[in-house]
Enzyme design. Structure first.
Site, short mmCIF file in Angstrom:
data_model
loop_
_atom_site.label_atom_id
_atom_site.label_comp_id
_atom_site.label_asym_id
_atom_site.label_seq_id
_atom_site.Cartn_x
_atom_site.Cartn_y
_atom_site.Cartn_z
N TRP A 157 0.84 -1.20 0.00
CA TRP A 157 0.00 0.00 0.00
C TRP A 157 0.87 1.25 0.00
O TRP A 157 1.79 1.38 0.81
CB TRP A 157 -0.91 0.00 1.23
CG TRP A 157 -1.70 1.27 1.44
CD1 TRP A 157 -2.29 2.04 0.48
CD2 TRP A 157 -1.95 1.91 2.69
NE1 TRP A 157 -2.92 3.12 1.06
CE2 TRP A 157 -2.72 3.07 2.43
CE3 TRP A 157 -1.62 1.62 4.01
CZ2 TRP A 157 -3.15 3.93 3.43
CZ3 TRP A 157 -2.05 2.48 5.01
CH2 TRP A 157 -2.82 3.62 4.72
N SER A 158 0.57 2.18 -0.90
CA SER A 158 1.16 3.52 -0.89
C SER A 158 2.69 3.45 -0.95
O SER A 158 3.26 2.95 -1.92
CB SER A 158 0.66 4.28 0.33
OG SER A 158 1.00 5.65 0.26
N TYR A 159 3.38 3.91 0.09
CA TYR A 159 4.84 3.91 0.13
C TYR A 159 5.40 2.50 -0.05
O TYR A 159 6.51 2.32 -0.56
CB TYR A 159 5.33 4.49 1.45
CG TYR A 159 6.81 4.79 1.48
CD1 TYR A 159 7.30 6.03 1.12
CD2 TYR A 159 7.72 3.81 1.89
CE1 TYR A 159 8.67 6.30 1.16
CE2 TYR A 159 9.07 4.07 1.92
CZ TYR A 159 9.55 5.32 1.55
OH TYR A 159 10.89 5.57 1.57
#
Length: 319
Positions: free
Chosen positions: A144-146
């Site tokens: 997720w994300s980073y």
């Protein structure tokens, strides 16, 4: 079944204590023990040590004999971000689910110095160490994300032979195009998540968390999120910032199942980055969530969990 066997009020107290730890690094170094009680939580905590000596808190849920899923969270988050997946009865029956507190986050070690956060190799080795020490057989990586960067670091350093598939969730796979950046991406910098001083640190974290959701969490859930975000000290957040994020060649070289999940109302990373990722990986599937922001797995868990289960089963069958 909650990931940490504490009340939400207790989690807020823990978050407040962690804020003090972020200001006093010697205290932060001690906040490395996972919860001692596991009976109510229904999970197995375990530390895994990376090659550079960083101890990583891991949490295992579900069916030990099922196909493995390894969940990797985003910037300043924690394993608890995946609560709506880890406590889902259908997923727990079918899959062996492991979530990590990334280095510098949650209950994992928080060493000081850019050498622990800037090189892609340290993140790659963290993922490999967890896979090896927990004996995960061809897990599906969920980033997720980073954590899209963490997945990219792992693939660049160690290849894809040990994994069955990848689910990129509102994930950073490259940052070369300004069209990929949403209107609130600046909240990751000095105006919010890297704001100086106690008040700026707290207020900035609140602003960033609010920007992650098109549909806001209820107050109790938001308090829990704020608490575990405060466990990531300022120096850790700064260490994560400014790292290279060009994984285009890695994506194009992939020859395994990939699911790209993205909220269309994401104000941090736009759906354009999801389209880029899906187009770069041969045969990748793109799944857009019209009503979700940066966290569709939280905002629309029923749909997300169903799609994740289908994807994991397909990925395991494909290799």
């Amino acid at each position: 079944m909650n990931l940490y066997p504490t009340s939400r009020r207790d989690m807020m107290a823990l978050g407040a204590a962690a804020l003090g730890a972020s200001l006093l690094p010697s205290m932060a170094a001690r906040a490395q023990q996972p919860p001692a009680s596991t009976e109510k939580a229904g999970y197995n905590p375990r530390f895994v040590t990376s090659p550079d000596g960083v101890r990583l808190a891991t949490y295992e849920f579900g069916n030990p004999q099922g196909p493995a899923i390894l969940f990797l969270h985003g910037f300043a988050q924690a394993a608890l971000s995946w609560d709506r997946q880890l406590r889902d009865p259908a997923l727990a029956r079918a899959f062996r689910m492991v979530a990590i507190d990334l280095r510098g986050h949650g209950m994992s070690a928080k060493p000081q110095g850019d050498a622990f956060y800037k090189p892609g190799q340290v993140w790659a080795d963290d993922v490999r160490s967890v896979i090896a020490e927990l004996g995960l057989q061809r897990p599906v990586l969920v980033g997720w994300s980073y954590a899209g960067r963490v997945v990219g670091d792992y693939l660049a350093a160690h290849g894809a032979d040990a994994v069955a598939g990848i689910n990129y969730v509102d994930a950073s796979s490259t940052l070369g195009d300004p069209a990929f950046l949403g209107p609130d991406v600046g909240l990751l910098g000095p105006q919010a998540m890297l704001a100086p001083g106690v008040e700026g640190f707290i207020e900035g974290t609140i602003r960033f968390l609010r920007a992650c959701f098109a549909t806001q969490p209820d107050p109790a859930d938001f308090q829990t999120m704020l608490a575990f975000n405060m466990l990531a000290p300022h120096y850790v957040r700064a260490g994560l910032s400014g790292r290279p994020a060009d994984y285009a060649a890695v994506l194009r070289a992939l020859r395994l199942p990939v699911l790209v999940t993205h909220g269309e109302k994401d104000r941090i990373l736009t759906p354009a980055i999801a389209r880029f990722t899906a187009a770069a990986v041969p045969g990748a599937r793109l799944s857009l969530y019209p009503d979700s922001g940066h966290a569709p797995f939280w905002e629309e868990p029923e749909r997300y969990n169903r799609e994740l289960a289908e994807f994991v089963q397909q990925a395991q069958a494909a290799r």
